[in-house]
Design an enzyme around this catalytic site. Structure first.
Site, PDB file in Angstrom:
ATOM      1  N   HIS A  20       0.835  -1.206   0.000  1.00 22.84           N
ATOM      2  CA  HIS A  20       0.000   0.000   0.000  1.00 22.84           C
ATOM      3  C   HIS A  20       0.871   1.258   0.000  1.00 22.84           C
ATOM      4  O   HIS A  20       1.256   1.746   1.066  1.00 22.84           O
ATOM      5  CB  HIS A  20      -0.900  -0.003   1.228  1.00 22.84           C
ATOM      6  CG  HIS A  20      -1.798  -1.202   1.317  1.00 22.84           C
ATOM      7  ND1 HIS A  20      -1.341  -2.449   1.694  1.00 22.84           N
ATOM      8  CD2 HIS A  20      -3.126  -1.342   1.068  1.00 22.84           C
ATOM      9  CE1 HIS A  20      -2.355  -3.306   1.666  1.00 22.84           C
ATOM     10  NE2 HIS A  20      -3.438  -2.659   1.290  1.00 22.84           N
ATOM     11  N   HIS A 251      -4.029   3.367  -3.396  1.00 15.90           N
ATOM     12  CA  HIS A 251      -4.214   2.813  -2.040  1.00 15.90           C
ATOM     13  C   HIS A 251      -3.455   1.507  -1.816  1.00 15.90           C
ATOM     14  O   HIS A 251      -2.667   1.402  -0.878  1.00 15.90           O
ATOM     15  CB  HIS A 251      -5.703   2.583  -1.750  1.00 15.90           C
ATOM     16  CG  HIS A 251      -5.937   1.635  -0.618  1.00 15.90           C
ATOM     17  ND1 HIS A 251      -5.942   2.030   0.695  1.00 15.90           N
ATOM     18  CD2 HIS A 251      -6.114   0.282  -0.607  1.00 15.90           C
ATOM     19  CE1 HIS A 251      -6.131   0.974   1.470  1.00 15.90           C
ATOM     20  NE2 HIS A 251      -6.239  -0.096   0.708  1.00 15.90           N
ATOM     21  N   GLU A 401     -17.729  -3.694  24.909  1.00 19.17           N
ATOM     22  CA  GLU A 401     -16.914  -4.908  25.025  1.00 19.17           C
ATOM     23  C   GLU A 401     -15.726  -4.903  24.063  1.00 19.17           C
ATOM     24  O   GLU A 401     -14.616  -5.302  24.422  1.00 19.17           O
ATOM     25  CB  GLU A 401     -17.771  -6.160  24.759  1.00 19.17           C
ATOM     26  CG  GLU A 401     -18.876  -6.405  25.771  1.00 19.17           C
ATOM     27  CD  GLU A 401     -20.156  -5.630  25.445  1.00 19.17           C
ATOM     28  OE1 GLU A 401     -20.203  -4.936  24.405  1.00 19.17           O
ATOM     29  OE2 GLU A 401     -21.118  -5.726  26.240  1.00 19.17           O
ATOM     30  N   HIS A 463     -28.814 -14.690  25.442  1.00 24.66           N
ATOM     31  CA  HIS A 463     -27.743 -14.543  26.430  1.00 24.66           C
ATOM     32  C   HIS A 463     -27.041 -15.853  26.762  1.00 24.66           C
ATOM     33  O   HIS A 463     -26.094 -15.859  27.539  1.00 24.66           O
ATOM     34  CB  HIS A 463     -28.312 -13.929  27.719  1.00 24.66           C
ATOM     35  CG  HIS A 463     -28.541 -12.452  27.621  1.00 24.66           C
ATOM     36  ND1 HIS A 463     -29.231 -11.887  26.574  1.00 24.66           N
ATOM     37  CD2 HIS A 463     -28.154 -11.426  28.418  1.00 24.66           C
ATOM     38  CE1 HIS A 463     -29.267 -10.574  26.743  1.00 24.66           C
ATOM     39  NE2 HIS A 463     -28.609 -10.266  27.845  1.00 24.66           N
TER      40      HIS A 463
END
Ligand SMILES: Cc1ncc(C[n+]2csc(CCOP(=O)(O)OP(=O)(O)O)c2C)c(N)n1
Length: 656
Positions: A20, A251, A401, A463
């Site tokens: 890149h 890129h 999280e 859950h």
């Protein structure tokens, strides 16, 4: 100096025929100003503890950091290594890899992770400065982030946490080039990043990223801020390339000979490929040595410290656990459990262990993603770490999280801290990319993941983890512990703390479990990954029952049912697959045993168990998602019961 980065990036990508060039060419001015004028480091000692950290969050632009490290005189990053960009065994892999190239602070490539790691590094800096004083710990954390980094959701978690904690020594340089792989950012994004950062409590500004004085002025201003700072540096991707600059075409692929020739002309760069004119090399080398006196002064301050404080700092920054203290702490917890057995959830057993462990190991910094009371990760003695008190040892990460897991990686990488945290096991999916990187980087981070099965009950299938243990066991170098009782829980904590070069997950129950290990045994029986908890009675074992966590008690009850039918049955607890599978073949064979029938029981999917029970073994567990009900009913409903385990064994015995 900046053109030297551009030339090396073009040449290395061209030689590799892959890589890149766009980002290094566009961000070369930013990197030059930062490294030559601001960053505190000494190329002669990449591990200097109080160096400023630089995180290339946009890891695809790896040639930027490799070029800079080479130019600064990092000994190992030779021109030969630059020529071997992206080749097997080189120090210049496709994306920067921690522990591989001196000067690379974290492994980046998965966008968004680096900026979140940097938040953890900045937290570590503030905490250790509060503990050891600013004479010993006082450094900045800089990040170069791209559009992709800031589009990833994890960046929002990281930015919000950093703003809230007022991490004023964190500075993000945003390579604001308006281009990503698909084309101009207008295809996908309309966010005003300056306003976004400001809304999260940062100082933010917008500058011309090709104007060295503007870059320097913005960094100066950022260093005076009481908040973390973001500098949006407007740049042109592939700067200098005649037809590909400013376009996604620069890129992620080699520019080609004609484009490179044109770029050399535009940049006024006449040196041959991989050659750096002596005068420019001198300037870079001088930048590389600029921090040398500061390092010597720091070493003198460290040497002048009270010997006890110095030894403690060196121990902690070297990530050395005080073995004797750990062994004694674990023994004292086990002693208490031998004297007064506890029928408690393993999450509560973990808190019981943490009371002693965190007192013995001040480098343990706990936390939870807004489930503190459920995860039991905050002990009574722990103060919260906050903008008002960085000496605190418990981080309220908020409902973040992913950001939490990545920040923990940053803390571990910084050194001096063993981060542990809490969430529900089902949300390990929200942490997984960061856990994978911790495993790849060999970082000791410990995830306490509670509510580890249908045993959590009424919250229901959203859950209740089912496939999570198997999915986590699939990650190399991650240890997944599922202790069956309070004694195993403290033993697993010890093993996680001793797993110095990799992360661990402690999968813990919400519901109470009996203490199956009675009496005091100084050995850490979990260390072998699996062990015979109960031997067969009445002859050689005809059945071996294997189980983890809360299901070990199911296996124990099942053994009684089989004993009533005069079938000698042994019970093997398997708190850690990885340790069992790493054991020498003879030990593994001994614990797995040669009973003709093997049955495993775990309230999760079967995947992975065949390595222990064989393809012809019986498995009692889950084959679907769970359901919402009181947990005892769920165990009945899904057939994870002593009766079903005994039945499975009997059916196999009849067949054999
Ligand atoms: C999590 C993640 N998703 C996707 C990719 C693949 N990828 C690499 S770079 C990039 C985006 C490039 O845009 P930008 O971040 O602005 O970098 P620039 O084009 O300026 O070099 C993508 C999608 C990745 N590395 N990480």
């Amino acid at each position: 100096m900046a053109n030297a980065i551009r030339a090396l990036a073009m040449d290395a990508v061209e030689q590799a025929r892959s890589g890149h060039p766009g980002l290094p060419m566009g961000a070369a001015d930013i990197a030059t100003v930062l490294f030559a004028r601001f960053l505190k480091f000494d190329a002669a000692d990449p591990a200097w503890a109080d160096r400023d950290r630089f995180v290339l969050s946009a890891g695809h632009g790896s040639m930027l950091i490799y070029a800079v490290l080479h130019l600064l005189g990092y000994e190992k990053v030779t021109i030969e290594e630059i020529k071997r960009f992206r080749q097997l065994g080189s120090l210049t892999p496709g994306h920067p890899e921690y522990g591989h190239t001196p000067g690379v602070e974290t492994t980046t490539g998965p966008l968004g992770q680096g900026i979140a790691n940097a938040v953890g590094m900045a937290i570590a800096e503030r905490h250790l400065a509060a503990v050891f004083g600013s004479g010993i710990v006082d450094h900045w954390t800089y990040v170069l982030a791209s559009d992709g980094d800031l589009m990833e959701g994890i960046s929002q978690e990281a930015i919000a946490l950093a703003g809230h904690l007022k991490l004023k020594k964190l500075i993000v340089l945003f390579d604001d080039n308006g281009i990503s792989i698909d084309g101009p950012l207008s295809l996908t994004d309309s966010v005003d990043q300056v306003k976004r950062f400001e809304a999260a409590g940062w100082a933010a500004t917008r500058i011309d990223g090709h104007d060295p004085e503007a870059i320097a002025a913005a960094i100066e201003a950022a260093k005076k801020s009481e908040r973390p700072s973001m500098i949006a540096c407007r740049t042109t991707i592939g700067y200098g390339a005649p037809t590909k600059a400013g376009s996604e075409k620069s890129h992620g692929s080699a520019l080609g000979a004609d484009e490179i020739a044109g770029a050399r002309k535009n940049l006024g760069w006449s040196a041959a490929p991989f050659e750096i004119p002596a005068a420019i090399r001198e300037q870079w080398r001088a930048a590389g040595a600029r921090g040398h006196p500061a390092r010597l002064a720091w070493e003198a301050r460290l040497a002048a410290l009270d010997p006890k404080a110095r030894a403690e700092f060196e121990r902690r920054i070297g990530n050395t656990v005080p073995t004797q203290m750990l062994v004694e702490a674990v023994a004292s917890v086990k002693q208490k459990l031998a004297e007064a057995p506890k029928e408690i959830a393993t999450r509560a057993a973990s808190e019981f262990a943490l009371e002693t462990l965190t007192a013995a190991l001040p480098e343990m910094i706990g936390g939870s993603a807004d489930l503190t009371g459920s995860n039991n990760t905050r002990t009574k003695a722990m103060k919260a770490l906050s903008a008002a008190d960085y000496a605190g040892r418990f981080i309220h990460y908020g409902v973040r999280e992913h950001g939490m897991a990545a920040a923990m990686n940053g803390m571990a990488l910084h050194g001096g801290i063993i981060p542990y945290s809490g969430t529900f096991l089902v949300f390990s999916d929200y942490c997984r990319p960061a856990i994978r990187l911790a495993a790849l980087m060999g970082q000791r981070v410990i995830h306490v993941m509670t509510h580890d099965s249908i045993g959590l009950g009424e919250d229901g299938p959203t859950h209740q983890p089912v496939e999570h243990l198997a999915a986590l066991r699939a990650i190399p170098n991650l240890k997944v512990f599922r202790p069956c009782d309070a004694v195993e829980t403290v033993e697993c904590w010890q093993l996680a703390l001793e797993h110095r070069h990799g992360p661990s997950v402690l999968a813990l129950t919400r519901q109470n479990v009996p203490q199956l290990r009675r009496g005091f045994d100084a050995r850490n029986r979990c260390a072998s990954g699996a062990y015979e908890l109960l031997a067969a009675e009445g002859g050689a074992a005809e059945v071996s029952l294997f189980a983890t966590g809360s299901e070990v008690a199911v296996a124990v009850a099942s053994q009684k049912l089989l004993a009533a039918q005069k079938i000698p049955t042994r019970v093997v607890s398997v708190p850690c697959f990885e340790l069992l599978l790493a054991a020498p073949a003879s030990e593994r064979a001994a614990v797995i045993g040669d009973a003709p029938v093997k049955v495993a029981v775990e309230a999760g999917i079967r995947q992975g168990w065949d390595e222990i029970i064989g393809a012809d073994g019986a498995f009692v567990g889950m084959t679907s998602f769970g359901a919402s009900a009181p947990y005892k009913e769920l165990y009945q409903h899904f057939g994870i019961t002593p009766e079903r385990v005994a039945q499975a064994a009997l059916t196999r015995l009849k067949k054999s």
